[in-house]
Write an enzyme that holds these catalytic residues in place. Structure first.
Site, PDB file in Angstrom:
ATOM      1  N   TYR A  44      45.887  45.220  39.834  1.00 19.02           N
ATOM      2  CA  TYR A  44      45.165  46.489  39.864  1.00 19.02           C
ATOM      3  C   TYR A  44      44.927  46.950  41.289  1.00 19.02           C
ATOM      4  O   TYR A  44      45.151  46.211  42.248  1.00 19.02           O
ATOM      5  CB  TYR A  44      43.840  46.374  39.097  1.00 19.02           C
ATOM      6  N   ARG A  48      50.062  47.635  48.844  1.00 17.37           N
ATOM      7  CA  ARG A  48      49.558  46.344  48.338  1.00 17.37           C
ATOM      8  C   ARG A  48      49.921  46.162  46.868  1.00 17.37           C
ATOM      9  O   ARG A  48      50.238  45.045  46.427  1.00 17.37           O
ATOM     10  CB  ARG A  48      48.053  46.231  48.529  1.00 17.37           C
ATOM     11  N   ARG A 107      53.461  36.645  21.905  1.00 19.20           N
ATOM     12  CA  ARG A 107      52.726  35.730  22.788  1.00 19.20           C
ATOM     13  C   ARG A 107      53.552  34.494  23.138  1.00 19.20           C
ATOM     14  O   ARG A 107      53.948  33.722  22.262  1.00 19.20           O
ATOM     15  CB  ARG A 107      51.403  35.312  22.143  1.00 19.20           C
ATOM     16  N   LYS A 116      46.383  40.776  43.865  1.00 23.63           N
ATOM     17  CA  LYS A 116      45.201  41.440  43.280  1.00 23.63           C
ATOM     18  C   LYS A 116      45.315  41.471  41.758  1.00 23.63           C
ATOM     19  O   LYS A 116      45.602  42.508  41.162  1.00 23.63           O
ATOM     20  CB  LYS A 116      45.060  42.847  43.867  1.00 23.63           C
ATOM     21  N   GLU A 148      35.302  34.921  50.981  1.00 26.41           N
ATOM     22  CA  GLU A 148      35.013  36.368  50.926  1.00 26.41           C
ATOM     23  C   GLU A 148      33.917  36.609  49.905  1.00 26.41           C
ATOM     24  O   GLU A 148      33.438  35.670  49.271  1.00 26.41           O
ATOM     25  CB  GLU A 148      36.287  37.154  50.581  1.00 26.41           C
TER      26      GLU A 148
HETATM   27  N1  PMP Z   1      38.148  40.761  48.270  1.00 27.51           N
HETATM   28  C1  PMP Z   1      38.063  40.805  46.931  1.00 27.51           C
HETATM   29  C2  PMP Z   1      37.978  39.518  46.187  1.00 27.51           C
HETATM   30  C3  PMP Z   1      38.048  42.037  46.259  1.00 27.51           C
HETATM   31  O1  PMP Z   1      37.981  42.069  44.914  1.00 27.51           O
HETATM   32  C4  PMP Z   1      38.104  43.241  47.010  1.00 27.51           C
HETATM   33  C5  PMP Z   1      38.055  44.585  46.338  1.00 27.51           C
HETATM   34  N2  PMP Z   1      38.903  44.721  45.290  1.00 27.51           N
HETATM   35  C6  PMP Z   1      38.189  43.144  48.395  1.00 27.51           C
HETATM   36  C7  PMP Z   1      38.209  41.896  49.001  1.00 27.51           C
HETATM   37  C8  PMP Z   1      38.262  44.377  49.266  1.00 27.51           C
HETATM   38  O2  PMP Z   1      39.548  44.949  49.220  1.00 27.51           O
HETATM   39  P1  PMP Z   1      39.743  46.517  49.457  1.00 27.51           P
HETATM   40  O3  PMP Z   1      39.158  46.811  50.787  1.00 27.51           O
HETATM   41  O4  PMP Z   1      41.201  46.705  49.421  1.00 27.51           O
HETATM   42  O5  PMP Z   1      39.001  47.197  48.346  1.00 27.51           O
END
Ligand code: PMP
Length: 284
Positions: A32, A51, A99, A148, A180
């Site tokens: 996403y 990305r 599945r 992502k 993070e």
């Molecule tokens: N780290 C994680 C785990 C996230 O989910 C996000 C936002 N989706 C970010 C960092 C920040 O990424 P961005 O600046 O591209 O939104």
């Protein structure tokens, strides 16, 4: 009623449907992006599109359409839903198939869903003024956080842990270092130096992170991309997080301990202003 996009069609949200066999539903086999909208325009669309392509290729997933078509869908949804400030959520999954853990054959049509969310306070949310209280929790996510994917259960649990502790969010810790935030990249500031974790498979390569590091360098701030511990964070002058949906958000306490004087710091404030100004000027 909100109009959403599903596999080539714009439909009222109540009529939008995907298959129960969709691999996004069964295996979290999907990726996403979230792109913010300021004054009706998209912030860093090119960064999010790039990305998305990387996430798709890491998972050997077919792209549903090209970048120009994606931009068109984003703009259409913003228009149809009258979004001034808000965001566009996009999800691609490997599509519907019987599945099976093995990927279905390459001809399987990917699922593409987009919807908007209005955020009237996006430019000036209350938390940007008061700052966020965060807790630290172990990082129990899978190893490819640079992709992502929609497997967001642990980050969701982390936000619930933060809420239960009376905090706003959580930073995740692995091998003694901060990776993070649950949905954002994490930074500390000491003197004139900004520290944020280096890129790798352990964190998402934030689109906002890339922009903020560039802007910080342009503003003559020093940037170090390296691991840092919670102990180092507690000694910092200030801290903040970045994401596409919150831009730059100050952090004022970690695990109940105040940072600096307990108020949002000047670096976070300044970077937030620079980011908003440049995003408004460059949005498409
Ligand atoms: N780290 C994680 C785990 C996230 O989910 C996000 C936002 N989706 C970010 C960092 C920040 O990424 P961005 O600046 O591209 O939104």
């Amino acid at each position: 009623m909100r109009i959403v996009y599903v596999n080539g069609e714009y439909v009222p949200e109540a009529e939008a449907k995907v298959s129960v066999f969709d691999r996004g539903f069964l295996f979290a086999d999907g990726v996403y992006e979230v792109t913010s909208v300021l004054d009706g325009k998209l912030v860093d669309f090119a960064g999010h599109a790039a990305r998305l392509n990387r996430s798709l290729s890491e998972l050997e997933m077919r792209a549903p359409c090209d970048e120009a078509a994606l931009l068109d869908i984003h703009r259409n949804l913003v228009d149809r839903n009258g979004i001034v400030d808000g965001l566009v959520y996009l999800q691609v999954t490997r599509g519907a198939a019987d599945r099976d853990f093995l990927y279905p054959d390459a001809e399987t049509v990917p699922t593409l869903v987009l919807f908007t969310q209005a955020k009237p306070d996006l430019k000036d949310p209350a938390k940007a003024r008061t700052g966020m209280d965060i807790i630290t929790i172990p990082d129990r996510r899978w190893g490819r956080r640079d992709i992502k994917t929609v497997q967001l259960l642990y980050p969701s649990m982390g936000k619930m842990m933060a809420k239960a502790a009376g905090a706003d969010d959580a930073w995740m810790i692995e091998d003694g270092a901060v990776t993070e935030g649950t949905s954002n990249n994490a930074y500390i500031v000491k003197g004139n130096t900004i520290v944020t974790r280096h890129l790798g498979e352990e964190i998402l390569h934030g689109i906002t992170r890339a922009a903020i590091l560039r802007m910080a360098a342009e503003a003559q701030m020093k940037v170090e991309e390296r691991s840092f511990t919670v102990e180092e964070a507690l000694e910092a002058d200030e801290a903040f997080v970045t994401s596409a949906s919150t831009f730059v958000m100050p952090v004022v306490s970690i695990d109940g301990k105040s940072l600096g004087n307990g108020a949002p710091g000047p670096v976070a404030k300044r970077l937030r202003e620079i980011y908003l100004d440049e995003s408004l000027a460059k949005a498409v």
